[in-house]
Enzyme design. Structure first.
Site, PDB file in Angstrom:
ATOM      1  N   GLU A   1      -7.738   5.990  13.135  1.00  0.00           N
ATOM      2  CA  GLU A   1      -8.029   7.096  12.829  1.00  0.00           C
ATOM      3  C   GLU A   1      -6.687   8.229  13.917  1.00  0.00           C
ATOM      4  O   GLU A   1      -6.089   7.608  14.264  1.00  0.00           O
ATOM      5  CB  GLU A   1      -9.491   7.450  13.086  1.00  0.00           C
TER       6      GLU A   1
ATOM      7  N   ASP B   1      -9.656  -4.228   7.074  1.00  0.00           N
ATOM      8  CA  ASP B   1     -11.277  -3.186   7.524  1.00  0.00           C
ATOM      9  C   ASP B   1     -12.381  -3.645   6.542  1.00  0.00           C
ATOM     10  O   ASP B   1     -12.360  -3.800   5.650  1.00  0.00           O
ATOM     11  CB  ASP B   1     -10.855  -2.151   7.858  1.00  0.00           C
TER      12      ASP B   1
ATOM     13  N   ASN C   1      -5.978  12.267   6.321  1.00  0.00           N
ATOM     14  CA  ASN C   1      -5.701  12.886   7.555  1.00  0.00           C
ATOM     15  C   ASN C   1      -4.595  11.817   8.212  1.00  0.00           C
ATOM     16  O   ASN C   1      -4.476  11.796   9.562  1.00  0.00           O
ATOM     17  CB  ASN C   1      -7.549  12.655   8.256  1.00  0.00           C
TER      18      ASN C   1
ATOM     19  N   HIS D   1      -5.093   8.491   8.076  1.00  0.00           N
ATOM     20  CA  HIS D   1      -4.805   7.229   8.648  1.00  0.00           C
ATOM     21  C   HIS D   1      -4.404   6.180   7.703  1.00  0.00           C
ATOM     22  O   HIS D   1      -4.085   6.147   6.846  1.00  0.00           O
ATOM     23  CB  HIS D   1      -6.283   6.836   8.922  1.00  0.00           C
TER      24      HIS D   1
HETATM   25  C1  F6R Z   1      -9.301   0.835   3.313  1.00  0.00           C
HETATM   26  C2  F6R Z   1      -7.860   1.353   3.937  1.00  0.00           C
HETATM   27  C3  F6R Z   1      -8.111   3.340   4.217  1.00  0.00           C
HETATM   28  C4  F6R Z   1      -7.858   3.824   2.881  1.00  0.00           C
HETATM   29  C5  F6R Z   1      -7.551   5.190   2.865  1.00  0.00           C
HETATM   30  C6  F6R Z   1      -6.996   5.288   1.354  1.00  0.00           C
HETATM   31  O1  F6R Z   1      -8.824  -0.779   3.042  1.00  0.00           O
HETATM   32  O2  F6R Z   1      -7.525   0.592   4.661  1.00  0.00           O
HETATM   33  O3  F6R Z   1      -6.990   3.301   4.645  1.00  0.00           O
HETATM   34  O4  F6R Z   1      -6.461   2.880   2.479  1.00  0.00           O
HETATM   35  O5  F6R Z   1      -8.361   5.879   3.132  1.00  0.00           O
HETATM   36  O6  F6R Z   1      -8.942   5.232   0.446  1.00  0.00           O
HETATM   37  P1  F6R Z   1      -8.889   5.998  -0.775  1.00  0.00           P
HETATM   38  O7  F6R Z   1      -7.693   4.375  -1.802  1.00  0.00           O
HETATM   39  O8  F6R Z   1     -10.258   5.585  -1.151  1.00  0.00           O
HETATM   40  O9  F6R Z   1      -8.279   7.250  -1.011  1.00  0.00           O
END
Ligand code: F6R
Length: 237
Positions: free
Chosen positions: A135, A62, A128, A130
């Site tokens: 989401e 992403d 959450n 995702h």
């Molecule tokens: C990032 C991504 C997100 C993160 C998730 C956890 O490329 O795809 O799904 O893996 O938001 O983020 P952290 O590791 O910062 O807790």
């Protein structure tokens, strides 16, 4: 799912590195990569290791919509800083956050994925549930799309920005459909704030309300978590 629980992030990340090495030994050429706090230690270990990605392709999950590649909070910048500048790949792909033509950008990214089937996909998870920026409520079959970030996600990610108003409200994300097409998935989660998502994805129903739960339907997933992220699990693993 193969569930591995470690005392700390360092030990867990060492195991994650071994999984990347094994994949390369078995001929993997294309790696799906994630950003965020969770993979930072793994990327550090990759840089210190003799792992060789010079013949590999990476495809990131992403990118924030509206952020230029050189913006310090963009995922282009994160990947360059934490991995690519020190451990070169043959080629790297990340959605273009500045492309305002969402139809063109999502099509371009889906073509990249189609031309480079992902051998090993690394995933983190949001509190959450995702994965990527898919989401809660996102269709399990969706491909690359411009996602509206939930208030929870904007709040969680505001820790990287000077103020919450600066957090983009949209991001390009690889779809759950493409994540599920990966041959192998390595899911990592650390910390108590991931415990509910980990519990739901492993022990709850498969539901679009918890996107990570879709991984129950993938034949080749390894979950690497620490004790804190495992703290709500009821079964023995
Ligand atoms: C990032 C991504 C997100 C993160 C998730 C956890 O490329 O795809 O799904 O893996 O938001 O983020 P952290 O590791 O910062 O807790």
């Amino acid at each position: 799912m193969n569930v591995l629980i470690f005392d700390n992030q360092e030990e867990a990340s060492k195991k994650a590195l071994d999984i990347f090495k094994d994949a390369i030994d078995k001929g993997a050429k294309t790696f799906g990569l994630a950003t965020g706090s969770t993979p930072e230690k793994l990327y550090e270990l990759m840089i210190e290791s003799d792992i060789d990605f010079s013949d590999s392709t990476s495809i990131n999950l992403d990118e924030y919509y509206g952020l230029a590649d050189d913006h310090p909070q963009s995922y282009h910048y994160f990947m360059e800083k934490h991995l690519f500048s020190k451990k070169p790949f043959k080629e790297t792909f990340i959605p273009d956050g500045l492309n305002e033509d969402a139809e063109a950008e999502t099509k371009r990214f889906d073509e990249i994925i189609a031309n480079h089937p992902i051998d090993l996909q690394l995933l983190g998870v949001g509190p959450n549930g995702h994965i990527g920026f898919n989401e809660p409520g996102t269709d399990f079959l969706i491909k690359t799309h411009l996602a509206d970030l939930t208030d929870d996600t904007i709040k969680a990610n505001s820790r990287f920005f000077d103020s919450i108003d600066q957090v983009p409200t949209k991001a390009y994300s690889m779809g759950i459909g493409s994540i599920m097409d990966s041959k192998e998935i390595l899911f990592i989660a650390f910390g108590e704030n991931k415990a509910a998502a980990v519990k739901g994805m492993l022990e709850g129903p498969v539901t679009e309300e918890l996107p990570a739960s879709v991984l129950q339907k993938h034949p080749n997933v390894t979950l690497i978590i620490d004790q804190a992220a495992a703290s709500q699990l009821e079964k023995d693993y």
